[in-house]
Motif scaffolding. Structure first.
Motif, mmCIF file in Angstrom:
data_model
loop_
_atom_site.group_PDB
_atom_site.id
_atom_site.type_symbol
_atom_site.label_atom_id
_atom_site.label_comp_id
_atom_site.label_asym_id
_atom_site.label_seq_id
_atom_site.Cartn_x
_atom_site.Cartn_y
_atom_site.Cartn_z
ATOM 1 N N LEU A 213 41.854 32.398 36.223
ATOM 2 C CA LEU A 213 42.569 33.044 37.567
ATOM 3 C C LEU A 213 41.605 34.236 38.139
ATOM 4 C CD1 LEU A 213 45.465 32.570 38.662
ATOM 5 C CD2 LEU A 213 45.868 34.254 37.303
ATOM 6 N N LYS A 214 41.036 34.990 37.405
ATOM 7 C CA LYS A 214 40.230 35.767 37.857
ATOM 8 C C LYS A 214 39.254 35.543 38.748
ATOM 9 C CE LYS A 214 41.268 39.348 34.127
ATOM 10 N NZ LYS A 214 40.783 40.153 33.070
ATOM 11 N N SER A 215 38.646 34.187 38.229
ATOM 12 C CA SER A 215 37.306 33.709 38.919
ATOM 13 C C SER A 215 37.523 33.018 40.079
ATOM 14 C CB SER A 215 36.569 32.939 37.998
ATOM 15 O OG SER A 215 37.491 31.790 37.414
ATOM 16 N N GLY A 216 38.924 32.709 40.612
ATOM 17 C CA GLY A 216 39.530 31.789 41.635
ATOM 18 C C GLY A 216 39.065 30.475 41.360
ATOM 19 N N GLU A 217 39.141 29.993 39.996
ATOM 20 C CA GLU A 217 39.116 28.521 39.797
ATOM 21 C C GLU A 217 40.405 27.964 39.861
ATOM 22 O OE1 GLU A 217 35.612 27.725 36.493
ATOM 23 O OE2 GLU A 217 36.759 29.699 36.008
ATOM 24 N N VAL A 218 41.497 28.805 39.813
ATOM 25 C CA VAL A 218 42.861 28.173 39.753
ATOM 26 C C VAL A 218 43.707 29.284 40.407
ATOM 27 C CG1 VAL A 218 42.669 27.018 37.609
ATOM 28 C CG2 VAL A 218 43.615 29.175 37.542
ATOM 29 N N GLU A 219 44.765 28.923 41.215
ATOM 30 C CA GLU A 219 45.605 29.697 41.614
ATOM 31 C C GLU A 219 47.071 29.384 41.292
ATOM 32 O OE1 GLU A 219 45.510 32.130 43.706
ATOM 33 O OE2 GLU A 219 43.501 32.219 44.177
ATOM 34 N N ILE A 220 47.915 30.427 41.103
ATOM 35 C CA ILE A 220 49.186 30.119 40.542
ATOM 36 C C ILE A 220 50.045 29.445 41.972
ATOM 37 C CG2 ILE A 220 51.509 31.160 40.005
ATOM 38 C CD1 ILE A 220 49.868 33.383 38.588
ATOM 39 N N ALA A 245 51.681 32.520 57.161
ATOM 40 C CA ALA A 245 50.908 32.457 56.104
ATOM 41 C C ALA A 245 51.207 33.180 54.752
ATOM 42 C CB ALA A 245 49.594 32.891 56.210
ATOM 43 N N GLY A 246 52.116 34.340 55.100
ATOM 44 C CA GLY A 246 52.445 35.077 54.142
ATOM 45 C C GLY A 246 51.434 35.525 52.945
ATOM 46 N N ALA A 247 51.719 35.180 51.731
ATOM 47 C CA ALA A 247 50.693 35.772 50.600
ATOM 48 C C ALA A 247 49.482 34.739 50.504
ATOM 49 C CB ALA A 247 51.205 36.015 49.233
ATOM 50 N N GLY A 248 49.398 33.852 51.217
ATOM 51 C CA GLY A 248 48.142 32.885 51.735
ATOM 52 C C GLY A 248 48.278 31.484 50.642
ATOM 53 N N GLY A 249 49.135 31.346 49.803
ATOM 54 C CA GLY A 249 49.059 30.446 48.689
ATOM 55 C C GLY A 249 48.526 28.902 49.338
ATOM 56 N N ALA A 278 43.619 38.266 52.032
ATOM 57 C CA ALA A 278 42.377 38.163 52.231
ATOM 58 C C ALA A 278 41.409 38.267 50.922
ATOM 59 C CB ALA A 278 42.067 39.056 53.332
ATOM 60 N N GLU A 279 41.720 38.935 49.911
ATOM 61 C CA GLU A 279 41.139 39.180 48.687
ATOM 62 C C GLU A 279 41.427 37.841 47.941
ATOM 63 O OE1 GLU A 279 39.246 40.395 45.625
ATOM 64 O OE2 GLU A 279 39.415 41.403 47.356
ATOM 65 N N ARG A 280 42.372 37.090 48.171
ATOM 66 C CA ARG A 280 42.509 35.979 47.341
ATOM 67 C C ARG A 280 41.367 34.864 47.875
ATOM 68 N NH1 ARG A 280 48.790 34.219 47.329
ATOM 69 N NH2 ARG A 280 47.707 32.463 45.680
ATOM 70 N N PHE A 281 41.292 34.886 49.158
ATOM 71 C CA PHE A 281 40.521 34.040 49.884
ATOM 72 C C PHE A 281 39.049 34.295 49.568
ATOM 73 C CE2 PHE A 281 43.666 34.311 53.837
ATOM 74 C CZ PHE A 281 44.563 33.759 53.073
ATOM 75 N N ARG A 282 38.554 35.643 49.377
ATOM 76 C CA ARG A 282 37.325 35.909 48.861
ATOM 77 C C ARG A 282 37.124 35.472 47.358
ATOM 78 N NH1 ARG A 282 38.383 40.433 52.200
ATOM 79 N NH2 ARG A 282 39.088 41.637 50.280
ATOM 80 N N ARG A 283 38.031 35.759 46.554
ATOM 81 C CA ARG A 283 38.076 35.358 45.194
ATOM 82 C C ARG A 283 37.912 33.653 44.862
ATOM 83 N NH1 ARG A 283 42.560 37.619 42.947
ATOM 84 N NH2 ARG A 283 43.666 35.547 43.206
ATOM 85 N N ALA A 284 38.511 32.896 45.939
ATOM 86 C CA ALA A 284 38.456 31.756 45.887
ATOM 87 C C ALA A 284 36.977 31.076 46.531
ATOM 88 C CB ALA A 284 39.646 30.865 46.459
ATOM 89 N N GLY A 285 36.440 31.796 47.091
ATOM 90 C CA GLY A 285 34.978 31.522 47.552
ATOM 91 C C GLY A 285 35.244 30.525 48.897
#
Length: 436
Positions: A213-220, A245-249, A278-285
């Motif tokens: 989850l921290k590496s962005g390999e999965v999302e909840i 978009a809200g939280a961007g899921g 935007a932080e989630r987007f960056r973490r997901a690459g």
């Protein structure tokens, strides 16, 4: 922690949930962040008890009113221990003993309440439907119209605990690799039955313990939400808008569908949520996403970009009835200005966002509601007012989703599909006539 200390911690948390005008999950997260000394096992037990109390809120309140006791956290907990836990007054007294970190000693009127409740079932024939099914009165009739004979079964499903669903980020890993990783952590994980990148975890671990989850390999992301994003059918190189978009899921899922190629515009009226997304987007690459705060559904940006996008998703603000299993406190929180405000707002948002769709492009209207007024009726009203758009039946938009409860639209419920309640209508704008 001792059992008594966990009860006191739950009481403290209940007071915060009652006092703060924020969703329970946000309150719980902040509460535990400020108490990092509490271990994962204790956190799990405290959270489970809290959410059980929230799922039985109306019935516990009914029993307290029946016996003339105020509906406050301590009384709710005592009633729960007697009704669901089956504990005797003496057993409860052993927990409410006034010791260090334990709840204060039982008072005479509290012991009298426990005596009256001993041996009683949680449900009672005299309970009205809205109490027995934990359903606010404003939603009973719309949900009865939606489910007919299945009303009781669907309401019962909403009172169960929601599973933990994950979505694998295909840019960083595969479902098979992530399943092995989760099992190596000792977690019972399995492939989700419907979503191609979904994983269901049978237990609710501490999320801090999930390195993927921290590496962005999965999302909840609930499996139903994953399926809504899949209906957008975004292709690499296209231009796509996630209008609410809200939280961007769903933005994350759409951008991953596009293999980081093309352009995704994540819009919302709440700029703070977009910044966190935007932080989630960056973490997901993901580098093909741009965020755009809007002043409202008729922001001038919409007019300037009319007919510019291949795909537009409108995940409209709604009553949230489909998420009650996951957010049991939400059913008892004020619904803003109510459906009288929500329904016209949804119609305006959908009509405005539709202007962004290019000829031949796809418009997806979605909610996490199970009310017909917000779903089928809203889609039908839009189609009647916008003849340039035609519904794309689900069997054409996504032939693999044959399990939907509606032939034309995606319609998911907790009882039938073990997901949150979701609705999605896929609509296509007519193509420009070819030049002769």
């Amino acid at each position: 922690m001792t059992p008594a200390a966990r009860l006191q911690a739950t009481l403290d948390l209940m007071h915060d949930v009652d006092r703060v005008a924020r969703p329970a999950d946000a309150v719980v997260s902040a509460w535990f962040r400020s108490r990092r000394h509490i271990g994962d096992k204790d956190r799990g037990q405290i959270s489970n008890l809290l959410y059980a109390l929230l799922r039985h809120h109306a019935r516990l309140g009914w029993w307290l009113a029946k016996h003339g006791r105020p509906d406050v956290p301590r009384n709710r907990l005592l009633a729960w221990l007697a009704l669901d836990g089956g504990k005797t007054p003496d057993q409860v007294h052993g927990l409410f003993n006034g010791g260090k970190f334990a709840p204060a000693v039982l008072r005479d009127h509290e012991r009298a309440l426990l005596v009256k409740l001993q041996g009683c079932p949680m449900d009672h024939p005299a309970m009205p439907d809205e109490v027995r099914f934990e359903c606010p009165s404003w939603a009973v009739e719309p949900l009865r119209r939606r489910f007919h004979d299945a009303f009781g079964r669907e309401m019962a499903a909403l009172l169960t605990a929601a599973p933990l669903d994950l979505r694998v980020n295909p840019l960083k890993s595969t479902r098979e690799v992530m399943l092995r990783g989760l099992r190596d952590l000792g977690l019972p994980a399995e492939a989700a039955p419907m979503a191609p990148y979904g994983i269901r975890v049978k237990e609710r671990p501490s999320l801090a313990s999930l390195p993927m989850l921290k590496s962005g390999e999965v999302e909840i992301q609930d499996e139903g939400s994953q399926l809504v994003a899949m209906l957008v059918d975004a292709r690499p190189g296209e231009r796509v808008v996630d209008f609410c978009a809200g939280a961007g899921g769903k933005t994350l899922a759409i951008a991953a569908q596009m293999a980081n190629k093309g352009h995704v515009m994540a819009c919302d009226v709440l700029e703070g949520r977009l910044k966190r997304a935007a932080e989630r987007f960056r973490r997901a690459g993901l580098h093909n996403i741009e965020t755009r705060p809007l002043a409202g559904e008729t922001d001038r940006w919409v007019k300037r970009h009319k007919g510019s996008f291949d795909r537009v998703l409108v995940d409209a603000p709604c009553s949230g009835t489909g998420t009650w299993r996951r957010n049991p406190d939400a059913r008892w929180r004020p619904l803003g200005a109510g459906l009288d405000h929500l329904l016209p707002l949804q119609a305006r948002i959908l009509a405005s966002a539709a202007r962004l769709v290019k000829p031949g492009g796809r418009l997806v209207y979605a909610t996490c509601s199970m009310l017909p007024e917000e779903n089928e009726e809203q889609a039908a009203a839009f189609l009647a007012a916008h003849p340039a758009f035609q519904v794309v039946p689900l069997r054409e938009a996504a032939p693999q989703l044959t399990f939907s409860a509606h032939p034309d639209y995606l319609s998911l419920t907790p009882a039938r599909h073990d997901t949150d309640g979701f609705f999605a209508a896929v609509m296509q704008r007519e193509a420009m006539p070819s030049a002769e």
